[in-house]
Design a protein around this motif. Sequence first.
Motif, PDB file in Angstrom:
ATOM      1  N   LEU A  90       0.817  -1.213   0.000  1.00 16.05           N
ATOM      2  CA  LEU A  90       0.000   0.000   0.000  1.00 16.05           C
ATOM      3  C   LEU A  90       0.850   1.263   0.000  1.00 16.05           C
ATOM      4  CD1 LEU A  90      -2.634   1.566   0.147  1.00 16.05           C
ATOM      5  CD2 LEU A  90      -2.699   1.115   2.615  1.00 16.05           C
ATOM      6  N   PRO A  91       1.855   1.400   0.880  1.00 12.03           N
ATOM      7  CA  PRO A  91       2.665   2.621   0.834  1.00 12.03           C
ATOM      8  C   PRO A  91       3.324   2.864  -0.520  1.00 12.03           C
ATOM      9  CG  PRO A  91       3.051   1.445   2.882  1.00 12.03           C
ATOM     10  CD  PRO A  91       2.222   0.532   2.015  1.00 12.03           C
ATOM     11  N   ALA A  92       3.830   1.794  -1.143  1.00 12.62           N
ATOM     12  CA  ALA A  92       4.470   1.962  -2.446  1.00 12.62           C
ATOM     13  C   ALA A  92       3.463   2.394  -3.512  1.00 12.62           C
ATOM     14  CB  ALA A  92       5.146   0.656  -2.869  1.00 12.62           C
ATOM     15  N   ALA A  93       2.254   1.803  -3.468  1.00  7.82           N
ATOM     16  CA  ALA A  93       1.226   2.165  -4.446  1.00  7.82           C
ATOM     17  C   ALA A  93       0.699   3.576  -4.213  1.00  7.82           C
ATOM     18  CB  ALA A  93       0.084   1.157  -4.386  1.00  7.82           C
ATOM     19  N   LYS A  94       0.629   3.989  -2.946  1.00  8.49           N
ATOM     20  CA  LYS A  94       0.232   5.368  -2.646  1.00  8.49           C
ATOM     21  C   LYS A  94       1.249   6.354  -3.216  1.00  8.49           C
ATOM     22  CE  LYS A  94      -2.688   5.382   1.503  1.00  8.49           C
ATOM     23  NZ  LYS A  94      -2.773   5.813   2.921  1.00  8.49           N
ATOM     24  N   GLU A  95       2.522   6.053  -3.000  1.00  8.72           N
ATOM     25  CA  GLU A  95       3.576   6.941  -3.485  1.00  8.72           C
ATOM     26  C   GLU A  95       3.553   7.046  -5.003  1.00  8.72           C
ATOM     27  OE1 GLU A  95       8.456   7.435  -3.177  1.00  8.72           O
ATOM     28  OE2 GLU A  95       7.404   5.905  -2.002  1.00  8.72           O
ATOM     29  N   ALA A  96       3.170   5.952  -5.662  1.00 10.50           N
ATOM     30  CA  ALA A  96       3.091   5.949  -7.124  1.00 10.50           C
ATOM     31  C   ALA A  96       1.794   6.558  -7.645  1.00 10.50           C
ATOM     32  CB  ALA A  96       3.231   4.519  -7.640  1.00 10.50           C
ATOM     33  N   GLY A  97       0.883   6.931  -6.727  1.00 12.62           N
ATOM     34  CA  GLY A  97      -0.385   7.506  -7.136  1.00 12.62           C
ATOM     35  C   GLY A  97      -1.375   6.513  -7.675  1.00 12.62           C
ATOM     36  N   LEU A  98      -1.211   5.221  -7.348  1.00 11.88           N
ATOM     37  CA  LEU A  98      -2.078   4.185  -7.899  1.00 11.88           C
ATOM     38  C   LEU A  98      -3.218   3.789  -6.961  1.00 11.88           C
ATOM     39  CD1 LEU A  98       0.602   1.837  -9.493  1.00 11.88           C
ATOM     40  CD2 LEU A  98      -0.966   3.391 -10.683  1.00 11.88           C
ATOM     41  N   VAL A  99      -2.996   3.837  -5.656  1.00 14.43           N
ATOM     42  CA  VAL A  99      -3.990   3.403  -4.677  1.00 14.43           C
ATOM     43  C   VAL A  99      -4.129   4.459  -3.602  1.00 14.43           C
ATOM     44  CG1 VAL A  99      -4.565   1.652  -2.933  1.00 14.43           C
ATOM     45  CG2 VAL A  99      -3.538   0.965  -5.111  1.00 14.43           C
ATOM     46  N   SER A 100      -5.377   4.744  -3.229  1.00 14.48           N
ATOM     47  CA  SER A 100      -5.636   5.740  -2.187  1.00 14.48           C
ATOM     48  C   SER A 100      -5.763   5.115  -0.812  1.00 14.48           C
ATOM     49  CB  SER A 100      -6.914   6.518  -2.507  1.00 14.48           C
ATOM     50  OG  SER A 100      -8.028   5.630  -2.620  1.00 14.48           O
ATOM     51  N   GLU A 101      -6.408   3.941  -0.737  1.00 15.63           N
ATOM     52  CA  GLU A 101      -6.600   3.276   0.556  1.00 15.63           C
ATOM     53  C   GLU A 101      -6.970   1.820   0.343  1.00 15.63           C
ATOM     54  OE1 GLU A 101     -10.258   4.137   2.774  1.00 15.63           O
ATOM     55  OE2 GLU A 101     -10.958   5.316   1.045  1.00 15.63           O
ATOM     56  N   VAL A 102      -6.819   1.031   1.420  1.00 20.85           N
ATOM     57  CA  VAL A 102      -7.254  -0.360   1.444  1.00 20.85           C
ATOM     58  C   VAL A 102      -8.210  -0.532   2.616  1.00 20.85           C
ATOM     59  CG1 VAL A 102      -6.586  -2.767   1.766  1.00 20.85           C
ATOM     60  CG2 VAL A 102      -5.178  -1.272   0.345  1.00 20.85           C
ATOM     61  N   VAL A 103      -9.412  -0.994   2.314  1.00 20.66           N
ATOM     62  CA  VAL A 103     -10.420  -1.266   3.340  1.00 20.66           C
ATOM     63  C   VAL A 103     -10.353  -2.753   3.670  1.00 20.66           C
ATOM     64  CG1 VAL A 103     -12.871  -1.211   3.907  1.00 20.66           C
ATOM     65  CG2 VAL A 103     -11.878   0.574   2.440  1.00 20.66           C
ATOM     66  N   VAL A 104     -10.139  -3.075   4.951  1.00 15.37           N
ATOM     67  CA  VAL A 104      -9.959  -4.462   5.374  1.00 15.37           C
ATOM     68  C   VAL A 104     -11.118  -4.918   6.241  1.00 15.37           C
ATOM     69  CG1 VAL A 104      -8.468  -6.110   6.590  1.00 15.37           C
ATOM     70  CG2 VAL A 104      -7.449  -4.188   5.328  1.00 15.37           C
ATOM     71  N   THR A 105     -11.650  -6.091   5.934  1.00 18.27           N
ATOM     72  CA  THR A 105     -12.679  -6.715   6.777  1.00 18.27           C
ATOM     73  C   THR A 105     -12.247  -8.138   7.104  1.00 18.27           C
ATOM     74  OG1 THR A 105     -13.953  -7.476   4.846  1.00 18.27           O
ATOM     75  CG2 THR A 105     -14.560  -5.339   5.817  1.00 18.27           C
ATOM     76  N   GLN A 106     -12.817  -8.690   8.174  1.00 17.28           N
ATOM     77  CA  GLN A 106     -12.561 -10.071   8.578  1.00 17.28           C
ATOM     78  C   GLN A 106     -13.907 -10.744   8.829  1.00 17.28           C
ATOM     79  OE1 GLN A 106      -9.573 -11.231   8.447  1.00 17.28           O
ATOM     80  NE2 GLN A 106      -8.205  -9.474   8.737  1.00 17.28           N
ATOM     81  N   SER A 107     -14.092 -11.944   8.276  1.00 10.42           N
ATOM     82  CA  SER A 107     -15.393 -12.617   8.404  1.00 10.42           C
ATOM     83  C   SER A 107     -15.369 -13.807   9.349  1.00 10.42           C
ATOM     84  CB  SER A 107     -15.883 -13.078   7.029  1.00 10.42           C
ATOM     85  OG  SER A 107     -15.011 -14.059   6.491  1.00 10.42           O
ATOM     86  N   ASP A 108     -14.205 -14.155   9.907  1.00 13.26           N
ATOM     87  CA  ASP A 108     -14.076 -15.256  10.855  1.00 13.26           C
ATOM     88  C   ASP A 108     -14.657 -16.556  10.290  1.00 13.26           C
ATOM     89  OD1 ASP A 108     -13.216 -16.385  13.241  1.00 13.26           O
ATOM     90  OD2 ASP A 108     -15.118 -16.033  14.256  1.00 13.26           O
ATOM     91  N   LEU A 109     -14.347 -16.839   9.024  1.00 19.98           N
ATOM     92  CA  LEU A 109     -14.728 -18.079   8.341  1.00 19.98           C
ATOM     93  C   LEU A 109     -16.235 -18.232   8.151  1.00 19.98           C
ATOM     94  CD1 LEU A 109     -12.224 -20.564  10.048  1.00 19.98           C
ATOM     95  CD2 LEU A 109     -11.982 -19.402   7.846  1.00 19.98           C
ATOM     96  N   LYS A 110     -16.967 -17.149   8.219  1.00 19.76           N
ATOM     97  CA  LYS A 110     -18.418 -17.177   8.006  1.00 19.76           C
ATOM     98  C   LYS A 110     -18.718 -16.647   6.607  1.00 19.76           C
ATOM     99  CE  LYS A 110     -19.589 -16.556  12.911  1.00 19.76           C
ATOM    100  NZ  LYS A 110     -18.204 -16.535  13.429  1.00 19.76           N
TER     101      LYS A 110
END
Length: 381
Positions: A90-110
């Motif tokens: 993510l930091p490398a992609a931000k610096e390159a102007g390719l990605v603004s953010e990553v939204v992370v979720t966890q489903s606990d195998l459901k």
Amino acid sequence: MNYTNVLKTFASVGILSIAGGTAFAEGISDLPAGERAHYEMVDPQIPLGSSPLADFAAKNPPPWKIGYASSYAGNTWRASSLKEIMDNLLPAAKEAGLVSEVVVTQSDLKDAVQIQQMRQMVDDGVDAIIICCSNVTALNPTIEYAHSKGVPVFSFSGYVTSPYAINVAANHMQGGYDMGKWLAEEMGGKGNVVLVSGIPGFASSDSFDLGAKKALEEYPEISIIGEIAGKWTDQVAQTELQKFLATNPRQVDGILTQSAQENGVLNAMLQSGRDMVPITLGGEASAACYWRKNPDWISQSFHIWPPAREMGQAWDVMLRTLGGEGPKIQTMLRPVLPYTIEDVNAALPEDCDLNSTDWIQPTADQWWPDDIAKQYFNNPK
């Protein structure tokens, strides 16, 4: 399951092409011979056709918003893959102007929770979604929903059967076969094996077991005397194997396990009072540390699930697809990479930690080199 008959059936309906005795899906036949070799033994359920995203164009210009819909957070492998995306990719992609953010979720195998989280990501405007190690079919309607909204889905370290997703992973069936054959030879071609699966029903776990059993079938004097599920978690694998060993007095001559649970398997054997036997290793630094301190224990190990490298491959494929490079095929597989005690000695100090949560991994250039990656796309940049 007769693997050869499955391939012939696929060929008869035009899904596969067969040349020189080897069957290849239409998209794979466009790859160089060196890469096609990684598809000679695959789980028959893996989608191997041409990619539906060959002409994909991102709905928005960069920087893109990415969703990571993880199904589980409870082992060292998941922690390492998440660390790779948040601390390095993510930091490398931000610096390159390719990605603004990553939204992370966890489903606990459901599955139901992961489905809801993915749909919410789409509705909230992500440009792509990465998923991991999921049920092979449960997410397919949600993947199709994302596709209808212009959001591509990338599954890593496993596969889904949706025609609208891109799968990136090691060839887990080949990995299971290679590990199974190595273990059989390490045991002298005879004896009793315990198979410690990951999570039955999940893609990489089932693919690995399919390959492992195929290998062991070649050794009539080897018997699988027990199958347990370690849930890809050291603590679970240790508990389940301890139960098995306590209630089954038969001799165990080798243990075939997936990661991230090899350290739990090792600890169960150490605490059982039984003689140590060959155990398959897949990269956990803790188990590799035991090997470093006992160099004559086993002869070889295998990189099949390097968490940072598999996440890095998924990330690269995602950015290339969003950038309009046009993936050729639905599933991009990597070969199994053996490693030796010399590699372990180079990676770990003499006073290494037997309880480490780190991983020994190949470099990014070893796993998914740029010159190889370009061969999987129609318009590489």
